[in-house]
Design a protein around this motif. Structure first.
Motif, PDB file in Angstrom:
ATOM      1  N   THR A 101       0.880  -1.361   0.113  1.00 30.64           N
ATOM      2  CA  THR A 101       0.183  -0.189   0.029  1.00 30.64           C
ATOM      3  C   THR A 101       0.976   1.247  -0.169  1.00 30.64           C
ATOM      4  N   MET A 102       1.948   1.258   0.706  1.00 34.44           N
ATOM      5  CA  MET A 102       2.831   2.370   0.789  1.00 34.44           C
ATOM      6  C   MET A 102       3.616   2.564  -0.571  1.00 34.44           C
ATOM      7  N   ASN A 103       3.626   1.685  -1.236  1.00 28.83           N
ATOM      8  CA  ASN A 103       4.587   1.590  -2.628  1.00 28.83           C
ATOM      9  C   ASN A 103       3.293   2.044  -3.845  1.00 28.83           C
ATOM     10  N   ALA A 104       2.130   2.062  -3.411  1.00 27.50           N
ATOM     11  CA  ALA A 104       1.049   2.065  -4.186  1.00 27.50           C
ATOM     12  C   ALA A 104       0.945   3.500  -5.128  1.00 27.50           C
ATOM     13  N   ASP A 105       1.995   4.306  -4.885  1.00 30.14           N
ATOM     14  CA  ASP A 105       2.048   5.613  -5.843  1.00 30.14           C
ATOM     15  C   ASP A 105       2.820   5.141  -7.009  1.00 30.14           C
ATOM     16  N   ARG A 106       3.262   3.994  -7.487  1.00 27.85           N
ATOM     17  CA  ARG A 106       3.698   3.578  -8.543  1.00 27.85           C
ATOM     18  C   ARG A 106       2.708   3.394  -9.579  1.00 27.85           C
ATOM     19  N   SER A 107       3.335   3.044 -10.676  1.00 26.77           N
ATOM     20  CA  SER A 107       2.145   2.419 -11.910  1.00 26.77           C
ATOM     21  C   SER A 107       1.934   1.124 -11.555  1.00 26.77           C
ATOM     22  N   PHE A 108       0.901   0.489 -12.230  1.00 19.69           N
ATOM     23  CA  PHE A 108       0.664  -0.846 -11.946  1.00 19.69           C
ATOM     24  C   PHE A 108       1.564  -1.616 -12.327  1.00 19.69           C
ATOM     25  N   ASP A 109       2.324  -1.757 -13.244  1.00 22.31           N
ATOM     26  CA  ASP A 109       3.397  -2.870 -13.994  1.00 22.31           C
ATOM     27  C   ASP A 109       4.471  -2.367 -13.003  1.00 22.31           C
ATOM     28  N   ARG A 110       4.828  -1.273 -12.513  1.00 19.45           N
ATOM     29  CA  ARG A 110       5.949  -1.177 -11.379  1.00 19.45           C
ATOM     30  C   ARG A 110       5.729  -1.621 -10.176  1.00 19.45           C
ATOM     31  N   MET A 111       4.208  -1.638 -10.028  1.00 28.38           N
ATOM     32  CA  MET A 111       3.975  -2.228  -8.525  1.00 28.38           C
ATOM     33  C   MET A 111       4.099  -3.911  -8.802  1.00 28.38           C
ATOM     34  N   TYR A 112       3.904  -4.374  -9.889  1.00 31.44           N
ATOM     35  CA  TYR A 112       4.199  -5.831 -10.252  1.00 31.44           C
ATOM     36  C   TYR A 112       5.578  -6.270 -10.216  1.00 31.44           C
ATOM     37  N   ALA A 113       6.577  -5.557 -10.760  1.00 30.07           N
ATOM     38  CA  ALA A 113       7.914  -5.655 -10.728  1.00 30.07           C
ATOM     39  C   ALA A 113       8.500  -5.596  -9.268  1.00 30.07           C
ATOM     40  N   PHE A 114       7.812  -4.705  -8.325  1.00 29.93           N
ATOM     41  CA  PHE A 114       8.268  -4.685  -7.090  1.00 29.93           C
ATOM     42  C   PHE A 114       7.789  -5.742  -6.409  1.00 29.93           C
ATOM     43  N   LEU A 115       6.628  -6.353  -6.351  1.00 28.87           N
ATOM     44  CA  LEU A 115       5.840  -7.330  -5.886  1.00 28.87           C
ATOM     45  C   LEU A 115       6.797  -8.706  -6.491  1.00 28.87           C
ATOM     46  N   CYS A 116       7.242  -8.941  -7.628  1.00 33.43           N
ATOM     47  CA  CYS A 116       7.941  -9.968  -7.998  1.00 33.43           C
ATOM     48  C   CYS A 116       9.447 -10.084  -7.267  1.00 33.43           C
ATOM     49  N   ALA A 117      10.018  -8.717  -6.994  1.00 30.81           N
ATOM     50  CA  ALA A 117      11.183  -8.636  -6.479  1.00 30.81           C
ATOM     51  C   ALA A 117      11.263  -9.102  -5.176  1.00 30.81           C
ATOM     52  N   HIS A 118      10.342  -8.872  -4.332  1.00 30.46           N
ATOM     53  CA  HIS A 118      10.159  -9.103  -3.019  1.00 30.46           C
ATOM     54  C   HIS A 118       9.556 -10.209  -2.418  1.00 30.46           C
ATOM     55  N   ASP A 119       8.290 -10.822  -3.234  1.00 27.43           N
ATOM     56  CA  ASP A 119       7.682 -11.685  -2.836  1.00 27.43           C
ATOM     57  C   ASP A 119       8.331 -13.016  -2.493  1.00 27.43           C
ATOM     58  N   TYR A 120       8.463 -13.968  -1.500  1.00 28.87           N
ATOM     59  CA  TYR A 120       9.093 -14.986  -1.210  1.00 28.87           C
ATOM     60  C   TYR A 120       8.504 -16.360  -1.993  1.00 28.87           C
ATOM     61  N   ASN A 121       7.135 -16.118  -2.393  1.00 22.79           N
ATOM     62  CA  ASN A 121       6.674 -17.307  -2.920  1.00 22.79           C
ATOM     63  C   ASN A 121       6.776 -17.056  -4.631  1.00 22.79           C
ATOM     64  N   PRO A 122       7.681 -17.910  -5.323  1.00 25.55           N
ATOM     65  CA  PRO A 122       7.783 -17.778  -6.825  1.00 25.55           C
ATOM     66  C   PRO A 122       6.304 -18.566  -7.462  1.00 25.55           C
ATOM     67  N   ARG A 123       5.727 -19.136  -6.742  1.00 25.45           N
ATOM     68  CA  ARG A 123       4.373 -20.039  -7.385  1.00 25.45           C
ATOM     69  C   ARG A 123       3.533 -19.098  -7.662  1.00 25.45           C
ATOM     70  N   ARG A 124       3.296 -17.886  -6.991  1.00 28.79           N
ATOM     71  CA  ARG A 124       2.337 -16.768  -7.101  1.00 28.79           C
ATOM     72  C   ARG A 124       2.012 -16.561  -8.397  1.00 28.79           C
ATOM     73  N   THR A 125       0.620 -16.634  -8.937  1.00 28.13           N
ATOM     74  CA  THR A 125       0.324 -16.515 -10.430  1.00 28.13           C
ATOM     75  C   THR A 125       0.210 -14.838 -10.635  1.00 28.13           C
ATOM     76  N   ILE A 126       0.074 -14.615 -12.055  1.00 30.85           N
ATOM     77  CA  ILE A 126       0.098 -13.437 -12.227  1.00 30.85           C
ATOM     78  C   ILE A 126      -1.344 -12.805 -11.993  1.00 30.85           C
ATOM     79  N   MET A 127      -2.382 -13.699 -11.939  1.00 30.88           N
ATOM     80  CA  MET A 127      -3.976 -13.304 -11.566  1.00 30.88           C
ATOM     81  C   MET A 127      -3.717 -12.966  -9.904  1.00 30.88           C
TER      82      MET A 127
END
Length: 828
Positions: A740-766
């Motif tokens: 939520t704190m990083n939600a001032d980024r664009s949608f695709d940049r938030m997705y890149a941030f999520l991919c870089a920090h999320d521990y679970n690589p099995r998370r789907t794009i959906m």
């Protein structure tokens, strides 16, 4: 002759023929890309799985003879399915079971065709191998025939050759999970898997049947090969017709051997309709047939058919052409709306009765309400049900209360059961008794239980409520409720093109910024609601000073309603400054120490099993939850399986209290106690406390109540986990805070941030889309980084940190209703 032709025209009126189906519906509504997707089973499975539709697991895709020679079928589970990737009418499908080596096997290489095929393949790839059956350790049974490995691969080679494909051209072999029917679905699967076919047009499910294998069809769910078919009522999911060898039988006249199908309800019917509509939303197909099997965890997609056969008209009695014309021009934006249209349009009477889904027990607590001298009065009563009497009867003391008043009504669980305009007095009834007859019960399902009358805490008198204030406070509570119920943030927050943008996001592999559209209220409606709030404020704040502290709660609630109206207007105008102010007023800003703590957690978190215990099966889970509720006297709480629910378990608090449980995730035997402490011990019990109080503010919630309630729920769950020496508060609530704190980024940049920090690589794009969209609600152009966000997702961590600091006594005081921590001094 004329009469015969007239009768024929009447019978055929509205029936869809093949030519019209192809010309008007398939050719005009189905794109070539959509048809190509439907033909390719492997690609369509992967496509829909990415978008949240349950599909069987794929073990392998074999696309060449070399791959077939190299493939080791022994690595698959004991039972699996081999099928052509582009099959037609179920041909070429093999249900395979691995079996033990047979004694004294025969050398099948003596067979000329088999030996020649193996010789050709071996020579072709310069891998000459000449095994005999006696040297092979792997056997496969298909139906009643047992093959050795060589024979089995030879049978599979026919698929590669294209013997079963739609075009009779080269095909691929699909090896996938062998589905197991659910316990409530097994009734259709005596001879093997039955499937449920649904016809969908313009996103609306319009006809459905269950195709049942028989001995004559050799276990195939195919009508042309000897199977039978059961017509399903779209509104209820119940079977009301059956087709057997060209003969149709209506409900009540089924042949004796199939009488158990009559009126049987297809399990997970709501999910069947929901996923059917959802599949069409994602495909470029406007007219499709969808086949699935139903397991214990819900419906599983088998295939999508871009040219569904028309035999469903004979089975169901539905005239497709007539129904298609009804929905052709409807504007349907969500699968939920499509299901609502389907169940109401095609069986409106049954839908009203079943969709209300209201239940009454044989006895329960309630109240009678009436208006006297301009003020609504109420009195507690015990409501009992009679299925033998038609009229409603009141005890003398209750009737006496209503004599002087008007607009009397009977209320239970916060909902009006019936107006008390016509009733009789029964001297034999004890005090505070109401007996409901069948005239008042026509829209209710009667549960054969007696509900306990619970006592609940409430606001302390006289410190929180002074007698002279009560009447005016009730009026203020009622007026604020009338304004607040017109401001449903959850409805306005949902983009009208949510699924379309999710599909585009998935297709672009996350490199896409959605352009959301919303059904914002008109400026005139916003202005009228603000004006109504100003009139209430002028009437009370300007002229009335309450002695009771309870009045301050209502004034704070008045301010919060104003903030919500301003926030709606700010998002409609896409005004960044006003959006930030509105969010901060409603949900608070970020705490620097909490931000750092959350970052430390998500950077060091290691995924572990929350509780090391046995996993519950679907049936064990339902039984456990039901027992948990019964032990606490909560018989009115319904438990349903809903594989469409996004959370593991969700509490729905409307006219009926419902626990919706997802079976797409696993629950541990100890873990479920903590989850129930969260959902039932807090959310349900606070709702029941409101029902006892009767104050609307304790139903909708005082200012900032949601932070308190989620904090209570999280702490209640952790208390259970501590008894198992297990940490419950995990990385999820910290993730929501940081994201939520990083939600001032664009949608695709938030997705890149999520991919870089999320521990679970099995998370789907959906999954990522759903998570980010929660922070981007109300933003129209999600590439615009100047626009602020929705801060509500951060309140879970805020609430947990708030509640963990207070004493157990204070926590228990907060259970009187939806009240914030700062009002806890009002509670006894």
């Amino acid at each position: 002759m004329e009469k015969f032709l007239s009768d024929t025209r009447d019978r055929m009126l509205g029936v869809l023929g093949m030519n019209k189906r192809n010309l008007y519906y398939v050719n005009r509504r189905n794109t070539s890309s959509g048809i190509a997707l439907a033909k390719d089973k492997y690609k369509s499975k992967a496509f829909f799985a990415e978008r949240g539709v349950p599909v069987p697991e794929t073990y392998a895709l074999i696309e060449s003879y070399q791959d077939l020679l190299d493939h080791d079928f022994s690595v698959h589970p004991k039972r699996f399915v081999v099928k052509p990737n582009k099959w037609s009418k179920g041909n070429g499908i093999m249900v395979v079971t691995k079996v033990q080596k047979q004694s004294q096997p025969k050398n099948f290489l003596a067979s000329g065709k088999l030996r020649q095929w193996w010789q050709n393949m071996s020579d072709r790839y310069d891998r000459f191998v000449y095994p005999t059956l006696s040297e092979s350790d792997q056997y496969f049974r298909v139906g009643w025939v047992i093959y050795n490995e060589l024979e089995f691969k030879y049978a599979c080679a026919r698929i590669l050759y294209g013997s079963y494909s739609l075009s009779k051209k080269y095909d691929a072999i699909l090896v996938e999970e062998c589905l197991v029917p659910g316990s409530d679905y097994e009734v259709f699967c005596e001879w093997w898997l039955a499937d449920v076919r649904v016809i969908v047009f313009n996103h609306v499910p319009i006809a459905a049947m269950v195709r049942v294998p028989t001995e004559a069809s050799e276990g195939k769910a195919n009508i042309a090969q000897g199977g039978i078919a059961c017509g399903v009522n779209i509104a209820t999911g119940k079977i009301d017709r059956i087709w057997i060898a060209g003969q149709v039988y209506q409900s009540g006249y089924f042949p004796e051997e199939y009488s158990h199908f009559d009126g049987y309800r297809v399990p997970f019917w709501h999910e069947v309709l929901y996923y059917s509509s959802m599949i069409q939303f994602f495909s470029d197909l406007g007219y499709i047939g969808i086949d699935r099997v139903i397991g214990d965890d819900g419906p599983m997609l088998l295939e999508v058919n871009a040219r569904p056969w028309l035999e469903i008209q004979n089975v169901t009695g539905v005239r497709l052409d007539a129904l298609l014309s009804k929905v052709a021009d409807l504007q349907v934006h969500t699968p939920q709306k499509a299901v609502e249209i389907a169940t109401s349009l095609f069986s409106p009477h049954e839908h009203r009765a079943t969709s209300a889904n209201k239940g009454l027990a044989l006895s329960q607590s309630g109240m009678v309400q009436w208006v006297q001298d301009g003020v609504r009065q109420s009195s507690d009563v015990i409501i009992t049900v009679s299925v033998t009497k038609k009229l409603t009867y009141l005890s003398p003391d209750v009737a006496e209360l209503l004599i002087q008043g008007i607009s009397s009504r009977l209320v239970s669980q916060g909902s009006v059961i019936t107006p008390l305009e016509k009733y009789k007095v029964d001297e034999s009834l004890g005090d505070h008794q109401v007996l409901l007859g069948t005239n008042a019960l026509q829209w209710y399902v009667i549960q054969p239980v007696h509900m306990m009358k619970r006592s609940t805490s409430f606001l302390r008198l006289p410190s929180a409520l002074q007698g002279d204030d009560v009447v005016m406070l009730e009026l203020l509570d009622e007026k604020l409720h009338q304004v607040a119920k017109q401001i449903s943030l959850s409805k306005i927050l949902q983009p009208t093109n949510y699924l379309e943008e999710m599909d585009a996001f998935i297709e672009a592999k996350g490199h896409y910024n959605p352009q959301f559209t919303y059904a914002f209220p008109t400026s005139k409606k916003i202005s009228s609601r603000r004006q109504a709030l100003r009139m209430i404020e002028t009437e009370y704040r300007g002229k009335r000073r309450f002695v009771s502290p309870f009045g301050q709660m209502l004034y704070d609630y008045m301010d919060e309603i104003g903030h919500k109206i301003s926030l709606i207007e700010a998002y409609k105008k896409q005004d960044p400054d006003a959006i930030r102010v509105g969010n901060e007023l409603l949900y608070g800003w970020f705490d620097d120490e909490r931000v750092q703590e959350a970052m430390d957690v998500i950077q060091t978190y290691v995924a572990t099993t929350a509780v090391d215990d046995d996993l519950l099966t679907g049936q064990e889970l339902l039984s456990y939850i039901r027992s948990y509720l019964d032990d606490r006297g909560l018989w009115e709480v319904r438990v349903i399986i809903d594989s469409t629910v996004s959370a593991r378990m969700a509490t729905r608090l409307w006219n009926n209290i419902t626990l919706a449980v997802s079976t797409r995730v696993s629950f541990g035997r100890n873990e479920i106690d903590a989850i129930l402490a969260h959902e039932v011990g807090v959310h349900v019990m606070r709702y029941l406390a409101w029902q006892k109080s009767g104050w609307y503010i304790l139903r909708k919630g005082t200012a900032q109540y949601v932070i308190t309630e989620e904090g209570l729920a999280l702490c209640a769950a952790e208390e259970i986990y501590k008894s198992y020496n297990t940490d419950y508060i995990n990385y999820a609530i910290y993730w929501k805070y940081i994201l939520t704190m990083n939600a001032d980024r664009s949608f695709d940049r938030m997705y890149a941030f999520l991919c870089a920090h999320d521990y679970n690589p099995r998370r789907t794009i959906m999954w990522a889309f759903h998570l980010i969209a929660r922070q981007k609600k109300w933003v129209q152009d999600t590439s615009d980084e100047a626009l602020q966000w929705w801060l509500k997702p951060k309140i879970y961590l805020d609430g947990y940190k708030l509640i963990e600091k207070i004493s157990s006594e204070e926590k228990s005081k907060l259970m009187c209703g939806k009240i914030a921590v700062k009002y806890s001094d009002f509670i006894a």
